[in-house]
Motif scaffolding. Structure first.
Motif, mmCIF file in Angstrom:
data_model
loop_
_atom_site.group_PDB
_atom_site.id
_atom_site.type_symbol
_atom_site.label_atom_id
_atom_site.label_comp_id
_atom_site.label_asym_id
_atom_site.label_seq_id
_atom_site.Cartn_x
_atom_site.Cartn_y
_atom_site.Cartn_z
ATOM 1 N N ASP A 21 9.210 23.647 -23.887
ATOM 2 C CA ASP A 21 9.567 24.814 -23.075
ATOM 3 C C ASP A 21 8.681 25.006 -21.853
ATOM 4 O OD1 ASP A 21 11.733 25.476 -24.629
ATOM 5 O OD2 ASP A 21 10.625 26.882 -25.888
ATOM 6 N N GLY A 37 29.333 20.908 -26.119
ATOM 7 C CA GLY A 37 28.433 21.789 -26.849
ATOM 8 C C GLY A 37 27.144 21.152 -27.314
ATOM 9 N N GLY A 38 27.038 19.793 -27.254
ATOM 10 C CA GLY A 38 25.827 19.162 -27.742
ATOM 11 C C GLY A 38 25.943 17.658 -27.812
ATOM 12 N N ARG A 52 13.391 24.259 -29.978
ATOM 13 C CA ARG A 52 14.037 24.398 -28.671
ATOM 14 C C ARG A 52 13.280 23.588 -27.637
ATOM 15 N NH1 ARG A 52 17.607 28.857 -27.864
ATOM 16 N NH2 ARG A 52 18.035 29.840 -29.869
ATOM 17 N N GLN A 69 19.130 23.677 -21.700
ATOM 18 C CA GLN A 69 18.235 24.170 -22.736
ATOM 19 C C GLN A 69 18.958 23.878 -24.047
ATOM 20 O OE1 GLN A 69 15.088 25.436 -22.155
ATOM 21 N NE2 GLN A 69 15.635 24.654 -20.133
ATOM 22 N N ALA A 70 18.243 23.346 -25.023
ATOM 23 C CA ALA A 70 18.893 22.916 -26.260
ATOM 24 C C ALA A 70 18.025 23.253 -27.458
ATOM 25 C CB ALA A 70 19.150 21.413 -26.199
ATOM 26 N N LYS A 71 18.647 23.138 -28.646
ATOM 27 C CA LYS A 71 17.894 23.287 -29.891
ATOM 28 C C LYS A 71 18.435 22.288 -30.904
ATOM 29 C CE LYS A 71 20.584 26.841 -32.228
ATOM 30 N NZ LYS A 71 20.543 28.133 -32.879
ATOM 31 N N ALA A 73 20.088 21.324 -34.073
ATOM 32 C CA ALA A 73 21.018 21.987 -34.990
ATOM 33 C C ALA A 73 20.911 21.413 -36.396
ATOM 34 C CB ALA A 73 22.451 21.853 -34.474
ATOM 35 N N GLN A 90 22.259 21.155 -30.021
ATOM 36 C CA GLN A 90 23.223 22.098 -29.452
ATOM 37 C C GLN A 90 22.725 22.534 -28.086
ATOM 38 O OE1 GLN A 90 23.551 25.665 -31.769
ATOM 39 N NE2 GLN A 90 24.989 26.616 -30.362
ATOM 40 N N PHE A 91 23.610 22.513 -27.092
ATOM 41 C CA PHE A 91 23.257 23.016 -25.769
ATOM 42 C C PHE A 91 23.312 24.540 -25.834
ATOM 43 C CE2 PHE A 91 25.480 18.971 -24.119
ATOM 44 C CZ PHE A 91 24.353 18.215 -24.365
ATOM 45 N N VAL A 92 22.174 25.195 -25.609
ATOM 46 C CA VAL A 92 22.081 26.652 -25.675
ATOM 47 C C VAL A 92 22.396 27.267 -24.322
ATOM 48 C CG1 VAL A 92 20.517 28.564 -26.164
ATOM 49 C CG2 VAL A 92 20.394 26.472 -27.544
ATOM 50 N N ASP A 93 21.926 26.622 -23.264
ATOM 51 C CA ASP A 93 22.152 27.129 -21.906
ATOM 52 C C ASP A 93 22.172 25.944 -20.958
ATOM 53 O OD1 ASP A 93 22.537 29.127 -19.947
ATOM 54 O OD2 ASP A 93 20.395 29.155 -19.484
#
Length: 108
Positions: A21, A37-38, A52, A69-71, A73, A90-93
């Motif tokens: 981050d 989505g990812g 993240r 920005q991803a996390k 999953a 997963q793509f968060v933003d």
């Protein structure tokens, strides 16, 4: 694992750079597939579920890298003979311009 994806995936050879981050550190991964989505990142070095980070995607056919920005999953630590070790992210933003470019690529 049952398929709970919201977006269809496309097999593409995508290079991913992962940064924390703060923008520090850098890891490189290859993708086995990609969706709006990812993605699934192949690797024996795995992050923890829920972590993240910033992703930089270098996609063949696109003029410039995309960012998101991803996390994490889910993680596959012990694959079967027909699977690969890796993690689902997963793509968060994602910036609107990058999301549009990804949607256009995956729609083709």
């Amino acid at each position: 694992m049952s398929d709970k994806r919201r977006h269809p995936r496309k097999s593409l050879a995508v290079q991913f750079e992962v940064r924390d981050d703060q923008g520090d550190g850098e890891l490189s991964f290859d993708s086995a597939d990609l969706s709006q989505g990812g993605a699934f990142l192949r690797s024996d070095f795995l992050l923890e579920k829920g972590e993240r980070f910033t992703l930089i995607l270098t996609v063949p056919g696109l003029a410039r890298p995309l960012s998101a920005q991803a996390k994490v999953a889910w993680v596959r630590r012990f694959p079967s003979e027909t699977e690969q070790a890796g993690m689902g992210v997963q793509f968060v933003d994602m910036p609107d311009e990058d999301r549009s470019a990804l949607e256009a690529l995956l729609g083709s």
